[in-house]
Design a protein around this motif. Structure first.
Motif, PDB file in Angstrom:
ATOM      1  N   ALA A  35       0.653  -0.797   0.220  1.00 33.03           N
ATOM      2  CA  ALA A  35      -0.130  -0.178   0.211  1.00 33.03           C
ATOM      3  C   ALA A  35       0.396   1.479  -0.284  1.00 33.03           C
ATOM      4  O   ALA A  35       1.672   1.135   0.775  1.00 33.03           O
ATOM      5  N   ALA A  36       0.472   2.256  -0.550  1.00 35.95           N
ATOM      6  CA  ALA A  36       1.032   3.081  -1.268  1.00 35.95           C
ATOM      7  C   ALA A  36       1.077   4.286  -0.122  1.00 35.95           C
ATOM      8  O   ALA A  36       2.148   5.545   0.722  1.00 35.95           O
ATOM      9  N   THR A  37      -0.161   5.004   0.637  1.00 38.01           N
ATOM     10  CA  THR A  37      -0.629   5.295   1.965  1.00 38.01           C
ATOM     11  C   THR A  37      -1.287   4.270   3.022  1.00 38.01           C
ATOM     12  O   THR A  37      -2.133   3.211   2.444  1.00 38.01           O
ATOM     13  N   ALA A  38      -1.351   4.988   3.897  1.00 41.78           N
ATOM     14  CA  ALA A  38      -2.524   4.307   4.798  1.00 41.78           C
ATOM     15  C   ALA A  38      -4.036   4.041   4.593  1.00 41.78           C
ATOM     16  O   ALA A  38      -4.560   3.045   4.968  1.00 41.78           O
ATOM     17  N   GLU A  39      -4.711   5.580   3.950  1.00 37.91           N
ATOM     18  CA  GLU A  39      -6.018   4.958   3.277  1.00 37.91           C
ATOM     19  C   GLU A  39      -6.075   4.011   2.597  1.00 37.91           C
ATOM     20  O   GLU A  39      -6.968   3.086   2.475  1.00 37.91           O
ATOM     21  N   ALA A  40      -5.507   4.010   1.912  1.00 33.41           N
ATOM     22  CA  ALA A  40      -4.664   2.260   1.074  1.00 33.41           C
ATOM     23  C   ALA A  40      -4.756   0.839   1.428  1.00 33.41           C
ATOM     24  O   ALA A  40      -5.582   0.250   1.375  1.00 33.41           O
ATOM     25  N   LEU A  41      -3.848   0.910   2.349  1.00 30.50           N
ATOM     26  CA  LEU A  41      -4.183  -0.300   3.145  1.00 30.50           C
ATOM     27  C   LEU A  41      -5.365  -0.317   4.664  1.00 30.50           C
ATOM     28  O   LEU A  41      -5.510  -1.318   4.274  1.00 30.50           O
ATOM     29  N   MET A  42      -6.063   0.608   4.080  1.00 35.10           N
ATOM     30  CA  MET A  42      -7.251   0.372   5.384  1.00 35.10           C
ATOM     31  C   MET A  42      -8.318   0.040   4.549  1.00 35.10           C
ATOM     32  O   MET A  42      -9.418  -1.121   4.456  1.00 35.10           O
ATOM     33  N   ARG A  43      -8.162   0.969   3.358  1.00 31.22           N
ATOM     34  CA  ARG A  43      -8.893   0.154   2.141  1.00 31.22           C
ATOM     35  C   ARG A  43      -8.858  -1.469   2.364  1.00 31.22           C
ATOM     36  O   ARG A  43      -9.728  -2.150   2.169  1.00 31.22           O
ATOM     37  N   SER A  44      -7.707  -1.642   1.653  1.00 39.33           N
ATOM     38  CA  SER A  44      -7.401  -3.558   1.620  1.00 39.33           C
ATOM     39  C   SER A  44      -7.114  -4.092   2.199  1.00 39.33           C
ATOM     40  O   SER A  44      -8.025  -5.362   2.616  1.00 39.33           O
TER      41      SER A  44
END
Length: 138
Positions: free
Chosen positions: A39-48
């Motif tokens: 994940a490039a960002t914390a939000e991308a990790l949250m979504r994943s």
């Protein structure tokens, strides 16, 4: 509760990603779940991570959890079906940050009844990649 591993189906590679991006899973959270990218960002990790809950991928959830707060094992409730994610806000967590917070509302169904979970999750970088640390108190 029975432990569930990945139950992702390869039958439809163009299936819309559960994270709510509107993109096909294979172009969104799928590569993260398979370990092909991070994940490039914390939000991308949250979504994943939401997507991993939605598809029952406990292994990915454990891999994306900070080593200091990660449980030894994770048992997902087979009666809980995660249906939709709303990102309510973010604080830091970008490409050049070392930590960030994502506030979200996750929708689910359990025993036929709808419900929601709201949380402010804290993310940090560990070994150069974003990981979930913990939930901030209300």
């Amino acid at each position: 509760m029975a432990k569930r591993g990945a139950r992702r189906s390869a039958a439809d590679p163009n299936r819309t990603c559960p994270c709510g991006s509107g993109r096909p899973d294979d172009d969104c959270c799928g590569p993260l779940h398979r370990g092909e990218s991070t994940a490039a960002t914390a939000e991308a990790l949250m979504r994943s991570r939401f997507s991993a809950f939605a598809v029952g991928d406990a292994d990915y959830l454990l891999r994306s959890w900070h080593s200091s707060t990660r449980p030894a094992r994770l048992r997902l409730d087979p009666g809980l079906h995660w249906t939709r994610l709303e990102i309510l806000g973010t604080d830091r967590g970008g490409l050049f940050d070392a930590e960030g917070t994502v506030e979200f509302r996750a929708h689910y169904r359990e025993a036929g009844s709808p419900g929601t979970l709201e949380e402010r999750s804290r993310f940090v970088r560990e070994d150069g990649r974003w990981v979930y640390l913990d939930a901030l108190p209300d």
